[in-house]
Enzyme design. Structure first.
Site, PDB file in Angstrom:
ATOM      1  N   HIS A 198       0.836  -1.212   0.000  1.00 25.24           N
ATOM      2  CA  HIS A 198       0.000   0.000   0.000  1.00 25.24           C
ATOM      3  C   HIS A 198       0.868   1.260   0.000  1.00 25.24           C
ATOM      4  CE1 HIS A 198      -0.511   0.223   4.720  1.00 25.24           C
ATOM      5  NE2 HIS A 198       0.713  -0.073   4.388  1.00 25.24           N
ATOM      6  N   GLU A 199       0.236   2.372  -0.344  1.00 23.00           N
ATOM      7  CA  GLU A 199       0.938   3.661  -0.494  1.00 23.00           C
ATOM      8  C   GLU A 199       2.014   3.605  -1.573  1.00 23.00           C
ATOM      9  OE1 GLU A 199      -0.240   6.212   0.517  1.00 23.00           O
ATOM     10  OE2 GLU A 199      -1.636   5.289   1.928  1.00 23.00           O
ATOM     11  N   GLY A 200       1.760   2.867  -2.619  1.00 25.27           N
ATOM     12  CA  GLY A 200       2.750   2.745  -3.701  1.00 25.27           C
ATOM     13  C   GLY A 200       3.622   1.532  -3.445  1.00 25.27           C
TER      14      GLY A 200
END
Ligand SMILES: Cc1cc2nc3c(=O)[nH]c(=O)nc-3n(C[C@H](O)[C@H](O)[C@H](O)COP(=O)(O)OP(=O)(O)OC[C@H]3O[C@@H](n4cnc5c(N)ncnc54)[C@H](O)[C@@H]3O)c2cc1C
Length: 598
Positions: A440-442
């Site tokens: 998550h978050e890239g």
């Protein structure tokens, strides 16, 4: 012995011996604070994490939220811990007084938050999301939104989410489809499907504000057409809150982070979902990057915390578990078995975890420090310099704790032997939790592209030059103290070669071969991560050596630092040379490999 979650000694070492946190109080923004305030903040987090949060973790992992009649029902323990979390006053701790915060340095609040994450990452995640969402409104929202939404969120009365991802738009947000139709009445009508939205629904507070990316009707395709909206689950009608047409379409059945809900949300099924624009139309993604960058550092904090709690559990277990005898007396069965920590290979596994955990904690601290300096230094030059270094460090701080933390978590399980492979013991749960941090978050792949494609080459490599200066200073101090001379030489040489490599790759990109430039972005991220963590280990080793020379009172802690530094610099730093060669060579196996050949 109980699990400390995060070592107080290590946090104090970083704050007060390596990075001089009290020196931040010479900046006007932090002038009201000093070490006593910092210690109090830390003390509150430590106590709360150990006494309240950690005891709830296993039960919440075992019994995830349920979807009942279209709404999410959380584990009952949530209702016990959430009001106490709010009372701890952590949501707005680093925000200015004017926004209802305490104006504390992020260096302190970030390290304090690691205790909460190590205790129960879902609970800490909820307040982290709320803080990030409220900060977006504080920075880009109208006065009305600040009053209606932000203030309640900072007080913990409402919570917040980030609603970016859609089924077809994960890594590539440029492809998102959620629509926003102007109504001429100050709000937009929102319609679309979001997925994986963490804390997207729950029964803890009256309302949830979703910071939502959507396209205003007629907006261009791609990133330039994306705008940011605050979309509450319930909206005001007079003085009452009414349903705002945000429905739970489904719940993700996760392998980790099981205590909290991640949901598919449907906005505007009845064409009655109101959203309020935050920032300018078409600037949604650039506004959202504020929250995403903060969240990336919080993901790093999570990675460190999850590796740390598992590491400490492994140390406790290894001290108590009796098994086997040292090689020199192995044949003599009359000798009592020893605690497994006596075996060199178990100590190898523990030291590797320590090198990753303490290295990751230092990485988190230096990144948080740059955020404080970038926001509050008194000169434009200092703010700019810290901002560039922060940009460079962010993908590394997001990724290193996630990837190496996963390795550390696997080692914690390994130290527990067969017991580690059972759900009676916690290391397997932390291993599951940790895996999310590289997604998550890239994802890690996206962080590599960001680091090499943007951060390292921006402004003609200005951030890399600043990192080189910082490393040179650390090398000079280490050399003066006689600390690890071979590693000092290696680090210096590595930075010179990385500057040359980066220039070559940038030229490849400028010549039109962008794919060739970015082919080894994952290796580039790995190599820069090793170099940055080596720099931080060298600094820690220098301080530990100096302190050992003056004060034997805390010798165990300093000796531990020196062994971990030696381990990291001896086993990881030599890999840099190989990774540089790989990036330079343009080794093209996976570029040539055709989908049909798999
Ligand atoms: C538990 C959980 C909680 C989440 N919480 C939230 C939340 O609160 N809010 C929110 O908006 N989102 C949330 N997400 C979504 C998360 O951010 C996405 O899952 C993530 O961005 C990846 O997108 P994706 O799943 O569509 O994978 P994809 O983008 O399909 O990626 C699949 C693989 O392809 C690789 N890949 C994709 N594109 C490229 C490229 N251009 N170059 C190289 N490699 C590439 C990726 O690295 C990855 O390995 C959450 C996800 C999970 C699992």
């Amino acid at each position: 012995m109980v699990n400390p979650l995060i070592s107080d000694r290590d946090v104090d070492f970083l704050l007060y011996e390596v990075f001089d946190a009290p020196a931040l109080c010479s900046l006007p923004a932090f002038a009201d604070h000093g070490r006593p305030t910092f210690d109090l903040v830390l003390q509150n987090s430590r106590r709360f994490a150990r006494e309240v949060l950690f005891p709830t973790y296993k039960a919440m992992d075992a019994e995830p939220p349920r979807l009942e009649n279209g709404r999410i029902v959380l584990h009952p323990l949530w209702h016990k811990i959430y009001p106490q979390l709010v009372a701890l006053d952590v949501i707005a701790a680093s925000r200015p007084y004017a926004a209802g915060g305490q104006q504390l340095p992020l260096l302190v609040t970030t390290l304090a938050s690691t205790y909460l994450m190590a205790g129960n990452l879902n609970a800490a995640g909820l307040v982290g999301l709320t803080a990030g969402a409220a900060h977006l409104i504080e920075e880009f929202g109208s006065d009305a939104l600040k009053q209606d939404f932000m203030a309640r969120m900072y007080r913990g009365e409402w919570t917040g989410t980030m609603a970016l991802t859609e089924p077809q738009a994960g890594s590539s947000l440029a492809d998102l489809k959620t629509r926003a139709t102007p109504t001429g009445e100050g709000h937009y009508r929102i319609k679309g499907s979001k997925i994986f939205i963490s804390a997207g629904d729950h029964n803890l507070t009256d309302n949830i504000v979703h910071m939502t990316l959507a396209r205003i009707d007629g907006a261009p395709a791609g990133i330039k057409g994306i705008s940011l909206f605050a979309v509450p689950t319930r909206r005001w009608q007079g003085s009452t809150l009414v349903d705002n047409d945000v429905a739970v379409a489904g719940m993700i059945h996760k392998i980790g982070w099981r205590g909290g809900p991640s949901l598919a949300l449907e906005f505007g099924e009845r064409d009655d979902c109101h959203g309020w624009l935050v920032g300018e139309p078409g600037r949604g993604l650039s506004c959202m990057f504020q929250m995403m960058n903060e969240a990336r550092i919080m993901v790093g904090a999570n990675g460190v915390s999850t590796a740390s709690v598992a590491y400490h559990q492994a140390v406790l277990y290894a001290r108590e578990r009796l098994q086997g005898r040292p090689p020199s007396v192995k044949a003599d069965a009359s000798r009592p078995p020893v605690p497994i920590i006596e075996h060199a290979d178990v100590r190898r596994m523990l030291l590797r975890q320590k090198a990753i955990v303490d290295g990751g904690l230092a990485l988190l601290a230096v990144t948080a420090l740059q955020r404080d300096l970038a926001g509050h230094s008194t000169t434009q030059h200092e703010r700019h310099r810290a901002g560039l270094l922060l940009d460079l460090l962010t993908p590394i701080t997001k990724t290193f704790p996630a990837e190496r933390g996963f390795e550390a978590n696997a080692l914690s399980l390994q130290v527990h032997g067969g017991y580690g492979y059972s759900s009676e013991f916690l290391p397997e749960a932390w291993l599951r939790d940790q895996k999310l941090n590289s997604i998550h978050e890239g994802t890690t792949g996206i962080q590599g592209l960001d680091l090499l494609g943007r951060k390292a080459v921006a402004d003609g490599g200005a951030a890399l030059s600043i990192l080189t200066e910082e490393i040179e200073q650390a090398v000079q101090k280490a050399s003066a103290a006689g600390v690890f001379p071979a590693a000092c030489t290696r680090l210096r040489e590595a930075m010179a070669r990385i500057a040359e490599l980066t220039m070559q790759l940038a030229q490849k990109g400028l010549a039109g071969d962008v794919e060739g430039m970015l082919l080894h972005s994952a290796d580039y991220l790995e190599l820069l991560s090793i170099v940055v963590v080596s720099w931080l280990w060298l600094q820690q080793a220098t301080v530990a050596t100096q302190q050992l020379g003056q004060d034997q009172g805390d010798a165990d802690s300093y000796q531990g630092k020196l062994c971990a530094a030696q381990y990291w610099l001896a086993t990881e730093l030599p890999r840099v040379s190989h990774l540089i060669d790989l990036c330079r060579s343009g080794e093209d196996s996976y570029a040539r490999m055709q989908p049909a050949w798999f």
